[in-house]
Motif scaffolding. Structure first.
Motif, PDB file in Angstrom:
ATOM      1  N   SER A  78     -68.228  31.199 -64.915  1.00 52.33           N
ATOM      2  CA  SER A  78     -67.766  32.329 -64.103  1.00 52.33           C
ATOM      3  C   SER A  78     -67.424  31.873 -62.690  1.00 52.33           C
ATOM      4  O   SER A  78     -66.455  32.358 -62.074  1.00 52.33           O
ATOM      5  CB  SER A  78     -68.836  33.423 -64.066  1.00 52.33           C
ATOM      6  OG  SER A  78     -70.060  32.916 -63.561  1.00 52.33           O
ATOM      7  N   ASP A  79     -68.201  30.912 -62.162  1.00 55.44           N
ATOM      8  CA  ASP A  79     -67.881  30.368 -60.842  1.00 55.44           C
ATOM      9  C   ASP A  79     -66.597  29.548 -60.895  1.00 55.44           C
ATOM     10  O   ASP A  79     -65.772  29.616 -59.973  1.00 55.44           O
ATOM     11  CB  ASP A  79     -69.037  29.495 -60.339  1.00 55.44           C
ATOM     12  CG  ASP A  79     -70.283  30.301 -60.015  1.00 55.44           C
ATOM     13  OD1 ASP A  79     -70.133  31.477 -59.647  1.00 55.44           O
ATOM     14  OD2 ASP A  79     -71.391  29.750 -60.133  1.00 55.44           O
ATOM     15  N   ALA A  81     -64.044  30.025 -62.838  1.00 59.35           N
ATOM     16  CA  ALA A  81     -62.923  30.965 -62.886  1.00 59.35           C
ATOM     17  C   ALA A  81     -62.658  31.601 -61.531  1.00 59.35           C
ATOM     18  O   ALA A  81     -61.499  31.746 -61.111  1.00 59.35           O
ATOM     19  CB  ALA A  81     -63.210  32.039 -63.933  1.00 59.35           C
ATOM     20  N   ARG A  82     -63.721  31.966 -60.824  1.00 58.92           N
ATOM     21  CA  ARG A  82     -63.525  32.650 -59.540  1.00 58.92           C
ATOM     22  C   ARG A  82     -62.990  31.715 -58.462  1.00 58.92           C
ATOM     23  O   ARG A  82     -62.251  32.139 -57.580  1.00 58.92           O
ATOM     24  CB  ARG A  82     -64.831  33.314 -59.121  1.00 58.92           C
ATOM     25  CG  ARG A  82     -65.195  34.492 -60.024  1.00 58.92           C
ATOM     26  CD  ARG A  82     -66.457  35.200 -59.606  1.00 58.92           C
ATOM     27  NE  ARG A  82     -66.754  36.300 -60.520  1.00 58.92           N
ATOM     28  CZ  ARG A  82     -67.844  36.380 -61.257  1.00 58.92           C
ATOM     29  NH1 ARG A  82     -68.781  35.444 -61.190  1.00 58.92           N
ATOM     30  NH2 ARG A  82     -68.030  37.401 -62.067  1.00 58.92           N
ATOM     31  N   ALA A 103     -66.507  32.647 -71.824  1.00 59.91           N
ATOM     32  CA  ALA A 103     -67.154  32.709 -70.517  1.00 59.91           C
ATOM     33  C   ALA A 103     -66.138  32.751 -69.382  1.00 59.91           C
ATOM     34  O   ALA A 103     -66.310  33.481 -68.400  1.00 59.91           O
ATOM     35  CB  ALA A 103     -68.103  31.529 -70.346  1.00 59.91           C
ATOM     36  N   LEU A 104     -65.076  31.959 -69.502  1.00 58.73           N
ATOM     37  CA  LEU A 104     -64.032  31.996 -68.482  1.00 58.73           C
ATOM     38  C   LEU A 104     -63.360  33.362 -68.431  1.00 58.73           C
ATOM     39  O   LEU A 104     -63.102  33.913 -67.357  1.00 58.73           O
ATOM     40  CB  LEU A 104     -62.996  30.907 -68.756  1.00 58.73           C
ATOM     41  CG  LEU A 104     -63.448  29.464 -68.513  1.00 58.73           C
ATOM     42  CD1 LEU A 104     -62.448  28.492 -69.130  1.00 58.73           C
ATOM     43  CD2 LEU A 104     -63.609  29.183 -67.018  1.00 58.73           C
ATOM     44  N   ALA A 106     -64.617  36.206 -69.452  1.00 58.01           N
ATOM     45  CA  ALA A 106     -65.576  37.253 -69.093  1.00 58.01           C
ATOM     46  C   ALA A 106     -65.743  37.416 -67.591  1.00 58.01           C
ATOM     47  O   ALA A 106     -66.227  38.455 -67.125  1.00 58.01           O
ATOM     48  CB  ALA A 106     -66.928  36.958 -69.734  1.00 58.01           C
ATOM     49  N   ALA A 107     -65.330  36.414 -66.825  1.00 55.12           N
ATOM     50  CA  ALA A 107     -65.404  36.527 -65.370  1.00 55.12           C
ATOM     51  C   ALA A 107     -64.391  37.532 -64.830  1.00 55.12           C
ATOM     52  O   ALA A 107     -64.526  38.007 -63.691  1.00 55.12           O
ATOM     53  CB  ALA A 107     -65.168  35.162 -64.726  1.00 55.12           C
ATOM     54  N   HIS A 108     -63.369  37.862 -65.614  1.00 58.58           N
ATOM     55  CA  HIS A 108     -62.318  38.807 -65.211  1.00 58.58           C
ATOM     56  C   HIS A 108     -61.683  38.402 -63.882  1.00 58.58           C
ATOM     57  O   HIS A 108     -61.321  39.259 -63.074  1.00 58.58           O
ATOM     58  CB  HIS A 108     -62.862  40.234 -65.135  1.00 58.58           C
ATOM     59  CG  HIS A 108     -63.411  40.731 -66.433  1.00 58.58           C
ATOM     60  ND1 HIS A 108     -62.642  40.964 -67.550  1.00 58.58           N
ATOM     61  CD2 HIS A 108     -64.700  41.014 -66.803  1.00 58.58           C
ATOM     62  CE1 HIS A 108     -63.411  41.384 -68.549  1.00 58.58           C
ATOM     63  NE2 HIS A 108     -64.656  41.413 -68.125  1.00 58.58           N
TER      64      HIS A 108
END
Length: 273
Positions: A78-79, A81-82, A103-104, A106-108
């Motif tokens: 998630s980090d 991706a952000r 997981a990537l 799901a970070a939206h």
């Protein structure tokens, strides 16, 4: 913003929209943009990587490519991706673990496209279906998948559920995909098929030897049958030499559609068009 992790997450209208975009890209009138696409690929990737990189470049996205192992670090995905959201517009991921793609996405943070995992390969199947749609109504075709449970088998099952396709798998019972319509009678299955699909046997070469597609088997099929072995195929393994020389073989140019279809997937996920 949309992602493509599994075809089960999409609707039939989503697939139709991608096919319409693919038609536009193939005709040279697909949407263009400005930005960048970060891509993760293993060194073994050939067709998928070439068409994603080329396709992104043609539509105005600068491809920035990393090895898939770049994602195998302790950092939370998630980090990842952000942080990437600051510099790029879309992520294309080929990685053995579907959970990494999940997981990537799901970070939206930005759209994520699954370019193959050990569980599925949605873009490959979308490309095949788009190419077959040029030859007829895919909703009335009878699809035969010859091979064991694996990422290609599961991707075809995903497509069949979304598009209500008539799909049957042929292999030994213990190798069938859970929930799939199944038979072990290869000759009978080929006789009724409009499209014959194969995949490599993986660890099951011995068990699948009697399920090799040959020209003699294809001669039993319906007139106009299409034989579409998933590359990389190996002559003398899942397909015979004469099967690839048979008139039913879709040919190497059948995969030309990977380029516009994968452009279409990226455009759809970015909300273009």
């Amino acid at each position: 913003m949309r992602s493509l992790v599994k075809l089960d997450d999409w609707s039939a209208s989503d697939v139709d929209a991608v096919f319409d975009l693919a038609d536009a890209f193939r005709a040279g009138r697909g949407p263009v943009t400005e930005g960048a696409a970060v891509m993760f690929f293993p060194p073994t990737s050939l067709r998928t990587r070439a068409t994603f990189e080329r396709g992104a470049s043609l539509m105005g996205l600068e491809p920035i490519v990393f090895p898939d192992t770049t994602l195998d670090k302790p950092e939370a995905l998630s980090d990842v991706a952000r942080y990437l959201e600051n510099w790029v517009d879309i992520v294309v991921v080929r990685h053995h673990d579907l959970a990494v793609v999940h997981a990537l996405a799901a970070a939206h943070a930005l759209p994520v496209v699954n370019a193959m995992t050990d569980d599925n390969h949605p873009c490959e199947v979308l490309s095949d279906l788009h190419a077959l749609r040029q030859r007829g109504d895919i909703t009335v075709m009878r699809f035969l998948f010859v091979g064991a449970d694996g990422n290609i088998a599961r991707a075809w099952q995903e497509a069949a559920r979304v598009l209500q396709l008539d799909l049957i798998q042929c292999c030994p019972a213990e190798l069938a995909t859970p929930g799939a319509a199944w038979t072990d009678d290869l000759e009978a299955a080929v006789r009724s098929a409009d499209v014959v699909l194969t995949d490599g046997p993986g660890a099951h070469a011995d068990a699948l030897e009697q399920y090799r597609i040959t020209a003699a088997l294809l001669d039993l099929a319906q007139p106009g049958v299409r034989f579409n072995p998933c590359p990389p195929f190996v002559r003398g393994r899942e397909v015979s030499v004469d099967a690839v020389e048979h008139a039913a073989f879709v040919g190497h140019d059948f995969k030309a559609g990977l380029l516009p279809v994968q452009q279409a997937v990226m455009a759809f996920c970015l909300g273009l068009g």
